[in-house]
Design a protein around this motif. Structure first.
Motif, PDB file in Angstrom:
ATOM      1  N   MET A 165      28.095   5.311   9.529  1.00  0.00           N
ATOM      2  CA  MET A 165      27.486   4.646   8.419  1.00  0.00           C
ATOM      3  C   MET A 165      26.082   5.575   8.444  1.00  0.00           C
ATOM      4  O   MET A 165      25.621   6.262   9.247  1.00  0.00           O
ATOM      5  CB  MET A 165      27.086   3.094   8.760  1.00  0.00           C
ATOM      6  N   LYS A 166      25.453   5.404   7.219  1.00  0.00           N
ATOM      7  CA  LYS A 166      24.190   5.869   7.020  1.00  0.00           C
ATOM      8  C   LYS A 166      23.103   4.653   7.580  1.00  0.00           C
ATOM      9  O   LYS A 166      23.660   3.617   7.748  1.00  0.00           O
ATOM     10  CB  LYS A 166      23.679   6.173   5.409  1.00  0.00           C
ATOM     11  N   CYS A 167      22.006   5.192   8.226  1.00  0.00           N
ATOM     12  CA  CYS A 167      21.454   4.255   8.908  1.00  0.00           C
ATOM     13  C   CYS A 167      20.001   4.273   8.434  1.00  0.00           C
ATOM     14  O   CYS A 167      19.194   4.976   7.816  1.00  0.00           O
ATOM     15  CB  CYS A 167      21.191   4.446  10.509  1.00  0.00           C
ATOM     16  N   GLY A 168      19.266   2.883   8.549  1.00  0.00           N
ATOM     17  CA  GLY A 168      17.838   2.822   8.319  1.00  0.00           C
ATOM     18  C   GLY A 168      17.197   1.634   8.855  1.00  0.00           C
ATOM     19  O   GLY A 168      17.911   0.680   9.427  1.00  0.00           O
ATOM     20  N   VAL A 169      15.694   2.045   9.088  1.00  0.00           N
ATOM     21  CA  VAL A 169      14.846   0.815   9.467  1.00  0.00           C
ATOM     22  C   VAL A 169      14.386   0.224   8.426  1.00  0.00           C
ATOM     23  O   VAL A 169      13.859   0.785   7.427  1.00  0.00           O
ATOM     24  CB  VAL A 169      13.969   1.715  10.408  1.00  0.00           C
TER      25      VAL A 169
ATOM     26  N   ASP B 124      18.222   7.740   7.631  1.00  0.00           N
ATOM     27  CA  ASP B 124      18.732   8.480   6.319  1.00  0.00           C
ATOM     28  C   ASP B 124      17.829   7.654   5.184  1.00  0.00           C
ATOM     29  O   ASP B 124      17.740   8.064   4.238  1.00  0.00           O
ATOM     30  CB  ASP B 124      20.241   8.067   6.005  1.00  0.00           C
ATOM     31  N   VAL B 125      17.302   6.605   5.704  1.00  0.00           N
ATOM     32  CA  VAL B 125      16.677   5.846   4.656  1.00  0.00           C
ATOM     33  C   VAL B 125      15.577   4.891   5.410  1.00  0.00           C
ATOM     34  O   VAL B 125      15.870   4.117   6.649  1.00  0.00           O
ATOM     35  CB  VAL B 125      17.543   4.700   3.545  1.00  0.00           C
ATOM     36  N   VAL B 126      14.337   4.677   4.993  1.00  0.00           N
ATOM     37  CA  VAL B 126      13.659   3.340   5.357  1.00  0.00           C
ATOM     38  C   VAL B 126      13.263   2.437   4.327  1.00  0.00           C
ATOM     39  O   VAL B 126      13.055   2.851   3.138  1.00  0.00           O
ATOM     40  CB  VAL B 126      12.115   4.109   5.855  1.00  0.00           C
ATOM     41  N   LEU B 127      13.529   1.287   4.638  1.00  0.00           N
ATOM     42  CA  LEU B 127      13.296   0.009   3.809  1.00  0.00           C
ATOM     43  C   LEU B 127      12.006  -0.559   3.883  1.00  0.00           C
ATOM     44  O   LEU B 127      11.729  -1.058   4.908  1.00  0.00           O
ATOM     45  CB  LEU B 127      14.402  -0.827   3.848  1.00  0.00           C
ATOM     46  N   LEU B 128      11.064  -0.476   2.795  1.00  0.00           N
ATOM     47  CA  LEU B 128       9.995  -1.404   2.942  1.00  0.00           C
ATOM     48  C   LEU B 128      10.158  -2.490   2.355  1.00  0.00           C
ATOM     49  O   LEU B 128      10.573  -2.697   1.062  1.00  0.00           O
ATOM     50  CB  LEU B 128       8.653  -0.537   2.215  1.00  0.00           C
TER      51      LEU B 128
ATOM     52  N   ALA C 164      33.610  -4.418   8.107  1.00  0.00           N
ATOM     53  CA  ALA C 164      33.468  -5.241   6.937  1.00  0.00           C
ATOM     54  C   ALA C 164      33.298  -4.388   5.882  1.00  0.00           C
ATOM     55  O   ALA C 164      33.694  -4.811   4.654  1.00  0.00           O
ATOM     56  CB  ALA C 164      32.379  -6.318   7.109  1.00  0.00           C
ATOM     57  N   GLY C 165      32.907  -3.197   5.854  1.00  0.00           N
ATOM     58  CA  GLY C 165      32.627  -2.432   4.646  1.00  0.00           C
ATOM     59  C   GLY C 165      31.344  -1.826   4.346  1.00  0.00           C
ATOM     60  O   GLY C 165      31.013  -1.002   3.308  1.00  0.00           O
ATOM     61  N   ALA C 166      30.664  -1.931   5.323  1.00  0.00           N
ATOM     62  CA  ALA C 166      29.019  -1.416   5.002  1.00  0.00           C
ATOM     63  C   ALA C 166      29.015   0.239   5.019  1.00  0.00           C
ATOM     64  O   ALA C 166      29.670   0.604   5.843  1.00  0.00           O
ATOM     65  CB  ALA C 166      28.211  -1.895   5.996  1.00  0.00           C
ATOM     66  N   ASP C 167      28.370   0.827   4.129  1.00  0.00           N
ATOM     67  CA  ASP C 167      28.193   2.401   4.020  1.00  0.00           C
ATOM     68  C   ASP C 167      26.916   2.665   4.643  1.00  0.00           C
ATOM     69  O   ASP C 167      26.686   3.773   5.204  1.00  0.00           O
ATOM     70  CB  ASP C 167      28.325   2.535   2.659  1.00  0.00           C
ATOM     71  N   ILE C 168      25.935   1.806   4.101  1.00  0.00           N
ATOM     72  CA  ILE C 168      24.595   2.051   4.655  1.00  0.00           C
ATOM     73  C   ILE C 168      24.046   0.832   5.560  1.00  0.00           C
ATOM     74  O   ILE C 168      24.436  -0.474   4.975  1.00  0.00           O
ATOM     75  CB  ILE C 168      23.703   2.181   3.469  1.00  0.00           C
ATOM     76  N   LEU C 169      23.782   0.909   6.831  1.00  0.00           N
ATOM     77  CA  LEU C 169      23.299  -0.357   7.474  1.00  0.00           C
ATOM     78  C   LEU C 169      21.852  -0.196   7.813  1.00  0.00           C
ATOM     79  O   LEU C 169      21.439   0.896   8.687  1.00  0.00           O
ATOM     80  CB  LEU C 169      24.066  -0.584   8.764  1.00  0.00           C
TER      81      LEU C 169
ATOM     82  N   LYS D  34       8.374  14.697   9.059  1.00  0.00           N
ATOM     83  CA  LYS D  34       9.036  14.499  10.099  1.00  0.00           C
ATOM     84  C   LYS D  34      10.780  14.590   9.769  1.00  0.00           C
ATOM     85  O   LYS D  34      11.465  14.870  10.487  1.00  0.00           O
ATOM     86  CB  LYS D  34       8.873  13.107  10.627  1.00  0.00           C
ATOM     87  N   ASN D  35      10.762  14.258   8.147  1.00  0.00           N
ATOM     88  CA  ASN D  35      12.366  14.068   7.790  1.00  0.00           C
ATOM     89  C   ASN D  35      12.408  14.191   6.307  1.00  0.00           C
ATOM     90  O   ASN D  35      12.361  12.942   5.813  1.00  0.00           O
ATOM     91  CB  ASN D  35      12.767  12.850   8.249  1.00  0.00           C
ATOM     92  N   PRO D  36      12.232  15.215   5.768  1.00  0.00           N
ATOM     93  CA  PRO D  36      12.251  15.372   4.208  1.00  0.00           C
ATOM     94  C   PRO D  36      13.299  14.691   3.464  1.00  0.00           C
ATOM     95  O   PRO D  36      13.164  14.223   2.376  1.00  0.00           O
ATOM     96  CB  PRO D  36      11.898  16.757   3.829  1.00  0.00           C
ATOM     97  N   ASP D  37      14.706  14.684   4.219  1.00  0.00           N
ATOM     98  CA  ASP D  37      15.625  14.087   3.471  1.00  0.00           C
ATOM     99  C   ASP D  37      15.755  12.698   3.336  1.00  0.00           C
ATOM    100  O   ASP D  37      16.661  11.888   2.643  1.00  0.00           O
ATOM    101  CB  ASP D  37      16.955  14.773   4.006  1.00  0.00           C
ATOM    102  N   CYS D  38      14.974  11.862   4.091  1.00  0.00           N
ATOM    103  CA  CYS D  38      15.028  10.499   4.124  1.00  0.00           C
ATOM    104  C   CYS D  38      14.451   9.884   2.970  1.00  0.00           C
ATOM    105  O   CYS D  38      13.536  10.156   2.359  1.00  0.00           O
ATOM    106  CB  CYS D  38      13.855  10.015   5.329  1.00  0.00           C
TER     107      CYS D  38
END
Ligand code: DX5
Ligand code: ZN
Length: 214
Positions: free
Chosen positions: A108-112, A131-135, A81-86, A165-169
């Motif tokens: 895709m880039k992934c996140g919790v 790649d990302v954590v969403l609060l 469908a076109g997601a870049d970050i999921l 643990k993951n400074p780039d996140c």
């Protein structure tokens, strides 16, 4: 990093193309796309067919936030469908490790995503994959809710965790973000702010995006 991801949940669904073109021309960085299934959250929004149309007009990465049970079932559909970050909810995944790997494998880039009552400490064994954590700074399901102030503490806790643990996140915050709390969130260590009603209910959405970034 100071990125803004306006949420299309508050856009005009009768003329999404118009609002997407406004966002293309604005200083925003990503487009936040909220998918709700009526089970994980009480509300239903839209799914892949609408996202395909969003993708046709968007000139910025689609940041797709899945508020659905068992999101692992749909990873390739959202890629197509076109997601870049999921991003997927910790609370909605039985096999989070498998789902995060599937998202990466699909390109895709992934996140919790964590709900307001879910502790940052639970990311100890998954943050290295993100790649990302969403609060969530509201209980998910609706736009226009009041920001939960405990989010500042969670941003700081997450900063500490990812430093080891993951400074780039990246740290993303979603819900009740506005021009008043945005500077405090960036100061606490957030990288990406989602804003729906603050952007689309304002007289000049592009100007509001600029102000959120300041
Ligand atoms: C809420 C969604 C948010 C929502 C934010 O469940 O995940 O992305 O659109 O809307 P505001 O910024 O109005 O709180
Ligand atoms: Zn969202």
């Amino acid at each position: 990093m100071k990125l803004i991801s306006p949420s299309l949940l508050s856009a005009n669904f009768g003329n999404l193309q118009h609002d997407i073109e406004m966002l293309n021309a604005s200083e925003c960085d990503w487009l936040h796309v909220d998918v709700m299934d009526g089970i994980f959250v009480p509300n239903i929004s839209f799914g892949q067919p609408v996202i395909k149309h969003i993708k046709k007009y968007a000139r910025k990465p689609l940041d797709v936030h899945l508020m659905i049970m068992d999101p692992g079932r749909y990873v390739t559909d959202f890629k197509e469908a076109g997601a870049d970050i999921l991003t997927v909810h910790y609370e909605a995944c039985t096999h989070l490790d498998r789902t995060l790997h599937a998202i990466k494998d699909a390109g895709m880039k992934c996140g919790v995503v964590l709900n307001p009552a879910t502790s940052v400490a639970l990311l100890e064994d998954s943050v290295q994959l993100c790649d990302v954590v969403l609060l969530m700074s509201v209980n998910p399901g609706f736009g226009g809710q009041k920001f939960i102030a405990n989010t500042y503490n969670k941003v700081r806790q997450l900063r500490d965790l990812i430093a080891h643990k993951n400074p780039d996140c990246l740290i993303e915050v979603d819900g009740g973000v506005n021009v008043d709390n945005a500077p405090l969130l960036f100061e606490a260590g957030a990288d990406v702010l989602v804003a729906g009603s603050a952007v689309f209910s304002s007289a000049d959405p592009a100007e509001t995006i600029k102000n959120l970034k300041k």
